[in-house]
Write an enzyme that holds these catalytic residues in place. Structure first.
Site, mmCIF file in Angstrom:
data_model
loop_
_atom_site.group_PDB
_atom_site.id
_atom_site.type_symbol
_atom_site.label_atom_id
_atom_site.label_comp_id
_atom_site.label_asym_id
_atom_site.label_seq_id
_atom_site.Cartn_x
_atom_site.Cartn_y
_atom_site.Cartn_z
ATOM 1 N N GLY A 61 -18.234 43.058 15.328
ATOM 2 C CA GLY A 61 -17.634 41.774 14.970
ATOM 3 C C GLY A 61 -18.615 40.833 14.187
ATOM 4 O O GLY A 61 -19.890 41.140 14.394
ATOM 5 N N GLN A 105 -22.683 33.716 10.756
ATOM 6 C CA GLN A 105 -23.545 34.680 11.081
ATOM 7 C C GLN A 105 -24.385 35.016 9.470
ATOM 8 O O GLN A 105 -25.420 35.730 9.764
ATOM 9 C CB GLN A 105 -23.394 35.942 11.734
ATOM 10 C CG GLN A 105 -22.959 35.639 13.327
ATOM 11 C CD GLN A 105 -22.758 36.683 13.924
ATOM 12 O OE1 GLN A 105 -21.412 37.205 13.869
ATOM 13 N NE2 GLN A 105 -23.664 37.516 14.618
ATOM 14 N N CYS A 137 -25.376 41.172 20.042
ATOM 15 C CA CYS A 137 -25.086 40.490 18.821
ATOM 16 C C CYS A 137 -26.031 40.730 17.701
ATOM 17 O O CYS A 137 -27.314 40.894 18.016
ATOM 18 C CB CYS A 137 -25.295 38.735 19.432
ATOM 19 S SG CYS A 137 -24.962 37.480 17.968
ATOM 20 N N LEU A 138 -25.635 40.726 16.662
ATOM 21 C CA LEU A 138 -26.118 41.245 15.206
ATOM 22 C C LEU A 138 -27.269 40.099 15.012
ATOM 23 O O LEU A 138 -27.899 40.539 14.013
ATOM 24 C CB LEU A 138 -25.104 41.350 14.272
ATOM 25 C CG LEU A 138 -24.216 42.645 14.358
ATOM 26 C CD1 LEU A 138 -23.154 42.440 13.218
ATOM 27 C CD2 LEU A 138 -25.083 43.747 14.533
ATOM 28 N N HIS A 188 -16.692 35.957 21.851
ATOM 29 C CA HIS A 188 -17.994 36.088 21.274
ATOM 30 C C HIS A 188 -18.058 35.647 19.745
ATOM 31 O O HIS A 188 -18.819 34.304 19.361
ATOM 32 C CB HIS A 188 -18.707 37.447 21.375
ATOM 33 C CG HIS A 188 -19.996 37.564 20.841
ATOM 34 N ND1 HIS A 188 -20.911 37.689 21.708
ATOM 35 C CD2 HIS A 188 -20.481 37.689 19.517
ATOM 36 C CE1 HIS A 188 -22.157 37.693 20.799
ATOM 37 N NE2 HIS A 188 -21.902 37.553 19.442
ATOM 38 N N GLU A 189 -17.281 35.925 19.024
ATOM 39 C CA GLU A 189 -17.176 35.619 17.534
ATOM 40 C C GLU A 189 -16.666 34.077 17.430
ATOM 41 O O GLU A 189 -17.214 33.323 16.522
ATOM 42 C CB GLU A 189 -16.288 36.367 16.654
ATOM 43 C CG GLU A 189 -16.720 37.764 16.657
ATOM 44 C CD GLU A 189 -18.264 38.048 16.319
ATOM 45 O OE1 GLU A 189 -18.740 37.201 15.594
ATOM 46 O OE2 GLU A 189 -18.687 39.112 16.587
ATOM 47 N N HIS A 204 -19.370 31.605 17.991
ATOM 48 C CA HIS A 204 -20.192 31.525 16.705
ATOM 49 C C HIS A 204 -19.702 30.471 15.978
ATOM 50 O O HIS A 204 -20.401 29.561 15.037
ATOM 51 C CB HIS A 204 -20.249 32.777 16.170
ATOM 52 C CG HIS A 204 -21.242 33.694 16.352
ATOM 53 N ND1 HIS A 204 -22.652 33.338 16.316
ATOM 54 C CD2 HIS A 204 -21.324 34.854 16.932
ATOM 55 C CE1 HIS A 204 -23.432 34.443 16.649
ATOM 56 N NE2 HIS A 204 -22.494 35.510 17.035
#
Length: 167
Positions: free
Chosen positions: A46, A51, A93-94, A135-136, A139
């Site tokens: 994702g 991000q 997480c990226l 999660h996304e 963000h």
């Protein structure tokens, strides 16, 4: 399409709240393409527009296993309508490379969003998809996984990220 730079914590742009997308323009379509290329190159399941430093309420998810065909899902202006259950499970997480922490999330949810075509859809999700959506979605509101752990783990993550930035 282009691979964009993924922002890493503690970049202040990760705390920026995303703004609603008014229209699906060629620029928004290009952004979605860039997000997909960036996510797959990372690799991740994702990615939120915030991000990569774009303050648009857009995230993408693809939870297909490596041996399955890609199933890219685009969520524009998403809103979580309901959540049920509760579980704690590992998340990465990226924007936090090398970090994985147990995070408490709802086990199932219902979300409404627009797809890439601009049409509104509703989706019931559970398992990994429900976790990824939550999660996304966080963000887009400037909420990071570090905000969902205790003080001790927060300090450990902060030190790990400082070492990552120095390397």
């Amino acid at each position: 399409m282009a691979i964009r730079t993924i922002l890493h914590y503690p970049d202040p742009r990760l705390r920026q709240k995303a703004q609603p997308v008014e229209r699906i323009t060629p620029e928004i379509e290009r952004l979605i393409d860039d997000m997909a290329e960036t996510m797959y190159a990372a690799p991740g399941v994702g990615l939120a527009a915030t991000q990569i430093g774009e303050a648009h309420r857009i995230f993408i998810i693809d939870i297909a296993a490596e041996d399955e065909p890609s199933n890219l899902m685009v969520f524009i202006n998403p809103e979580i309508l309901s959540k049920t259950g509760e579980e704690v499970g590992p998340e990465g997480c990226l924007s936090f490379p090398g970090v994985s922490e147990d995070i408490k999330r709802a086990t199932a949810l219902r979300v409404r969003a627009q797809g890439r075509d601009g049409k509104t859809f509703e989706l019931a999700a559970d398992g990994l998809l429900a976790v990824a959506i939550q999660h996304e979605h966080d963000h887009l509101d400037g909420v990071l996984m570090i905000d969902r752990v205790g003080m001790l783990k927060k300090r450990i993550i902060q030190r790990k990220m400082q070492k990552h930035a120095a390397s």
